[in-house]
Write an enzyme that holds these catalytic residues in place. Structure first.
Site, PDB file in Angstrom:
ATOM      1  CB  THR A 242      31.459  31.785  40.481  1.00  0.00           C
ATOM      2  OG1 THR A 242      31.823  32.953  40.425  1.00  0.00           O
ATOM      3  CG2 THR A 242      29.794  31.810  39.199  1.00  0.00           C
TER       4      THR A 242
ATOM      5  CD  GLU B 167      30.946  38.947  41.694  1.00  0.00           C
ATOM      6  OE1 GLU B 167      31.783  39.404  42.563  1.00  0.00           O
ATOM      7  OE2 GLU B 167      31.417  38.000  40.477  1.00  0.00           O
TER       8      GLU B 167
ATOM      9  CD  GLN C  30      36.801  40.063  40.914  1.00  0.00           C
ATOM     10  OE1 GLN C  30      35.855  39.973  40.318  1.00  0.00           O
ATOM     11  NE2 GLN C  30      37.618  38.971  41.665  1.00  0.00           N
TER      12      GLN C  30
ATOM     13  NE  ARG D 215      35.823  40.332  34.726  1.00  0.00           N
ATOM     14  CZ  ARG D 215      35.977  39.247  35.763  1.00  0.00           C
ATOM     15  NH1 ARG D 215      35.146  38.352  36.271  1.00  0.00           N
ATOM     16  NH2 ARG D 215      36.639  39.082  36.641  1.00  0.00           N
TER      17      ARG D 215
HETATM   18  P1  ATP Z   1      35.547  36.743  39.368  1.00  0.00           P
HETATM   19  O1  ATP Z   1      36.652  36.010  40.523  1.00  0.00           O
HETATM   20  O2  ATP Z   1      35.475  36.809  37.847  1.00  0.00           O
HETATM   21  O3  ATP Z   1      33.739  35.806  39.658  1.00  0.00           O
HETATM   22  P2  ATP Z   1      35.535  33.279  40.087  1.00  0.00           P
HETATM   23  O4  ATP Z   1      36.387  33.648  41.183  1.00  0.00           O
HETATM   24  O5  ATP Z   1      34.463  33.160  39.934  1.00  0.00           O
HETATM   25  O6  ATP Z   1      35.979  34.585  39.281  1.00  0.00           O
HETATM   26  P3  ATP Z   1      34.848  31.442  38.488  1.00  0.00           P
HETATM   27  O7  ATP Z   1      34.252  32.510  37.567  1.00  0.00           O
HETATM   28  O8  ATP Z   1      34.246  30.444  38.772  1.00  0.00           O
HETATM   29  O9  ATP Z   1      36.377  32.084  39.235  1.00  0.00           O
HETATM   30  O10 ATP Z   1      35.807  30.199  37.375  1.00  0.00           O
HETATM   31  C1  ATP Z   1      36.773  31.370  36.654  1.00  0.00           C
HETATM   32  C2  ATP Z   1      37.415  30.176  35.096  1.00  0.00           C
HETATM   33  O11 ATP Z   1      37.993  28.968  35.297  1.00  0.00           O
HETATM   34  C3  ATP Z   1      36.005  28.857  34.552  1.00  0.00           C
HETATM   35  O12 ATP Z   1      36.130  28.521  33.395  1.00  0.00           O
HETATM   36  C4  ATP Z   1      35.517  27.894  35.320  1.00  0.00           C
HETATM   37  O13 ATP Z   1      34.905  26.728  34.870  1.00  0.00           O
HETATM   38  C5  ATP Z   1      37.132  27.450  35.337  1.00  0.00           C
HETATM   39  N1  ATP Z   1      37.895  26.754  36.812  1.00  0.00           N
HETATM   40  C6  ATP Z   1      37.052  26.618  37.790  1.00  0.00           C
HETATM   41  N2  ATP Z   1      37.869  25.801  38.604  1.00  0.00           N
HETATM   42  C7  ATP Z   1      38.691  25.071  37.801  1.00  0.00           C
HETATM   43  C8  ATP Z   1      39.306  23.741  37.972  1.00  0.00           C
HETATM   44  N3  ATP Z   1      39.520  23.132  39.001  1.00  0.00           N
HETATM   45  N4  ATP Z   1      39.361  23.123  36.702  1.00  0.00           N
HETATM   46  C9  ATP Z   1      39.130  23.808  35.590  1.00  0.00           C
HETATM   47  N5  ATP Z   1      39.094  24.603  35.385  1.00  0.00           N
HETATM   48  C10 ATP Z   1      38.066  25.923  36.570  1.00  0.00           C
HETATM   49 MG    MG Z   2      33.017  34.352  40.843  1.00  0.00          MG
END
Ligand code: ATP
Ligand code: MG
Length: 732
Positions: free
Chosen positions: A34, A212, A242, A593
């Site tokens: 995301t 998603e 997921q 989560r």
């Molecule tokens: P999900 O599969 O649950 O949707 P996701 O892959 O979309 O997760 P994100 O929600 O985008 O993951 O990121 C998870 C967390 O990690 C968030 O708090 C985001 O700000 C942080 N994050 C992502 N990439 C980095 C990065 N390169 N450096 C620091 N924090 C990061």
């Molecule tokens: Mg996400």
């Protein structure tokens, strides 16, 4: 912008900068998928793309809102022109503008599932068919499934069902209503049929992103294809592990075959998890590894080991709720965590009642996301309206509601006549008496009012002598409420009756804790108005189903009700291994989560629908130190105390003391001496320490509140009986 890019790891950065052509990002939970979308949008704006030309589809409104806020923080007011939305909202917005192409009025209403079911029921009746042979609920989900799968002319069981389907669509049209599925379907229809509309949107949205993506269905992927122009600037992100909407027609092949459908797709894999501690991630990986239908994936974190995962074996669902709310209170105080950093997740909304009640009792602000609050449901409000006018004969709003349940022929005009007495200052019983004496209503309305008056008197009398639960039972019988619900909509009757049972269960629980009158019960449930008093900006504990939590993250997560038959749910257990795998993916979503702390709990017994059900712990639970199969749990189950459960006892006492107007600080003192909310639960067998007697063992706990005493056996010093509030005992 440079800052934003530098935060990213090389794979993320590459995915952000690959703005032209089709891009697929597949990666595990918390790996920043995301974030890639959010940063990509900022990057596009930075490169001069107009926000007006950017479209991002998310799965929930909450996710859309979060994404918008993040971007707004970085780029400011430019973010206003972005289209960040769910599929349904996008289509609703589209159709408000374009539905004229189908010769329909843009004032259409959108039917939710219960409206859909009532509509189908009407259709079935009009066709002189027996509802029992054509259950509207089943047809509704079948029709919905067909519409979602994009198979509108699809096969229903037989020609009669097909006719029902056709008539249902006509009925919707006659009422100028659309169901959720139509939103998508009609949008696609317009885009397909009217080239000029499609051109307009294709021209508008230069860059499209979908979060998603694993949970999109055929019609959603079709919509995206229709909106996409020849540049194919489409970026989708997702995680097969997921995928949790198979039951609703989501099609995993959308993501699995993305690179086949779009030639020249660039694929990015993200492997670093930034969300969770090592222990949470290890646990999540061990959970999902149990699924057979998956490709192995790497996911690592640079975060430290972190806190261990806590698994709680609770006797009952109310103790489970009690412990969670207390835990939240003390964690929030000790670690200076705002309440919105906590989430309580459950498999289905029915599990929320006991949690909501407990939170309310402890005055912990919470919000239930994506579900109707228990006390906001129609059937609950109906019965509470009677309760309210018995307790408060000036509650006009509840009076009007009660008059209409069941209908008594007292319409708006008659209500106006009654209201004129009320305006003069008469309370409800006098309003009724005067209107009857003056013959202000006629015919059916008069008859209805007279009957209501008798019922009201009986209810007032009963409230003086009967326990609240007996009173409620009488009310339900007198109203013939079940028949009323059936007449209203047979398809929703069962679930409404279930909720009634829940209300009854809640009352019985309260009675067990010393509540004897209706007004006490109403104080307790604090009803809806209590929520209105809360400061809307105040951070609140989040309560929601796991489905609603997708994509979100919280410092501390509690997953409750981890029992076989609840999570995984019974339907999946009865069904097939694939359904269990989908439930396990749901559990994987739940545990991923959490950022810092993860609490998993199950209750050996749970009051469901007014019955006590005994459950065994969920097959999904692994021991906190992962790897091994579900083995013995590290936590020793608490022995039931022969003196009653201390949590329940404390609950009852707190309630009583609050009623007596005892100061909150004093109440706290009674239950424990520390300021951090770590209450002193004492049970026979507990080891304690006393400043002058040394260590000892509790043998008896007696008395209540400020009078609570314990007898403690101190080796060499005999048995001492001490007043808990004064003794300054420390539990060992
Ligand atoms: P999900 O599969 O649950 O949707 P996701 O892959 O979309 O997760 P994100 O929600 O985008 O993951 O990121 C998870 C967390 O990690 C968030 O708090 C985001 O700000 C942080 N994050 C992502 N990439 C980095 C990065 N390169 N450096 C620091 N924090 C990061
Ligand atoms: Mg996400």
């Amino acid at each position: 912008m440079q800052d934003q890019l530098e935060q990213l790891n090389p794979q993320q950065r590459a995915a952000v900068e690959a703005v032209d052509g089709p891009v697929l990002v597949v990666a595990g939970a918390g790996s920043g998928k995301t974030k890639v979308i959010t940063t990509r949008i900022m990057y596009l704006i930075h490169k001069g793309v107009s926000p007006y030309q950017i479209l991002a589809m998310t799965f929930t409104n909450k996710a859309a809102q979060e994404m918008r806020e993040r971007i707004e923080r970085a780029v400011g007011s430019d973010a206003r022109d972005l289209t960040i939305t769910t599929f349904h909202s996008f289509c609703a917005m589209f159709l408000r503008r374009e539905i004229g192409y189908l010769d329909r009025d843009s004032n259409f209403v959108i039917y939710d599932t219960s409206d859909q079911t009532s509509c189908l029921k009407r259709v079935i009746r009009n066709m002189d068919l027996e509802e029992k042979n054509y259950p509207a609920q089943r047809l509704r989900s079948r029709i919905s499934y067909l519409k979602n799968a994009g198979d509108l002319g699809g096969e229903l069981n037989n020609p009669v069902e097909q006719l029902i389907y056709k008539n249902y669509q006509e009925e919707l049209l006659a009422q100028n209503a659309l169901d959720f599925d139509d939103l998508l379907h009609l949008t696609c229809q317009i885009l397909e049929r009217w080239g000029e509309v499609q051109q307009r949107y294709r021209h508008r949205f230069e860059y499209i992103m979908v979060d998603e993506y694993q949970d999109t269905n055929q019609i959603q992927s079709k919509l995206i294809n229709l909106l996409l122009n020849e540049q194919h600037n489409l970026c989708v992100v997702g995680d097969e592990d997921q995928s949790i909407y198979g039951w609703r027609g989501a099609d995993i092949t959308n993501i699995l075959h993305f690179d086949k459908n779009f030639r020249n797709t660039r694929v990015f894999k993200l492997e670093q998890n930034y969300r969770s501690t090592q222990s949470i991630l290890d646990y999540a990986n061990a959970v999902i590894n149990k699924n057979k239908l998956r490709k192995p994936k790497k996911l690592w974190t640079a975060a430290g080991e972190g806190l261990p995962i806590i698994i709680k074996d609770e006797y009952t669902a109310s103790i489970e709720a009690e412990n969670i709310i207390q835990q939240i209170r003390s964690l929030s105080r000790n670690n200076n965590l705002a309440y919105n950093q906590f989430a309580i997740l459950f498999r289905s909304n029915a599990l929320s009642r006991v949690l909501e009640e407990t939170a309310r009792r402890y005055r912990i602000p919470y919000q239930l996301i994506g579900g109707l609050k228990f006390y906001d449901r129609k059937e609950i409000k109906d019965l509470l309206s009677y309760m309210r006018i018995v307790v408060n004969p000036r509650d006009w709003t509840s009076f009007v509601r009660a008059l209409g349940v069941p209908t008594r022929g007292i319409g708006a005009k008659s209500q106006d006549k009654l209201y004129s007495y009320f305006e003069e200052g008469s309370p409800i019983p006098d309003v009724m008496a005067r209107a009857i004496k003056d013959k202000r209503l006629s015919g059916k309305g008069m008859k209805g009012l007279k009957e209501f008056q008798i019922l009201y008197r009986d209810l007032v009398a009963s409230a003086e002598t009967d326990k609240p639960s007996e009173w409620l039972k009488k009310l339900v019988d007198r109203l013939d409420y079940q028949a009323y619900l059936e007449k209203l909509d047979i398809t929703t009757t069962d679930s409404r009756l279930d909720n009634l049972q829940e209300l009854m269960t809640g009352m019985l629980e309260q009675e067990a804790q010393g509540v004897t009158t209706l007004s006490q019960f109403m104080d307790f449930s604090a009803l809806v108005s209590d929520q209105d008093d809360l400061n809307p900006d105040e951070p609140r504990v989040n309560m929601m189903t796991v489905h609603a939590a997708k994509g979100l993250e919280f410092d501390t997560v509690f997953v409750v009700g981890l029992e076989d038959g609840v999570f995984p749910n019974q339907r999946a257990l009865d069904d097939n291994p694939n359904a269990v795998e989908e439930e396990r993916r749901l559990f994987y979503v739940a545990v991923t989560r959490a950022k810092q702390r993860l609490f998993l709990s199950y209750a050996r017994s749970r009051q469901t629908y007014g019955k006590t059900v005994r459950n065994i712990k969920s097959r999904f639970l692994l021991p906190p130190k992962t790897g091994a199969d579900s083995g013995p749990l590290p936590e020793k189950p608490r022995k039931p105390s022969p003196w009653g459960d201390s949590a329940t006892q404390q609950k009852r006492l707190t309630l009583q003391m609050e009623r007596l107007g005892v100061d909150a600080r004093q109440i706290k003192k009674t239950f424990g001496k520390s300021e951090d909310g770590d209450e002193l639960h004492l049970e026979p067998g507990d080891r304690v320490e006393h400043a002058s007697f040394g260590e000892g063992t509790v043998s008896v706990v007696m008395g209540q509140g400020a009078q609570r005493k314990v007898s403690v056996r101190f080796p060499g010093k005999g048995i001492r009986t001490l007043l808990v509030i004064k003794a300054g005992l420390k539990k060992l």
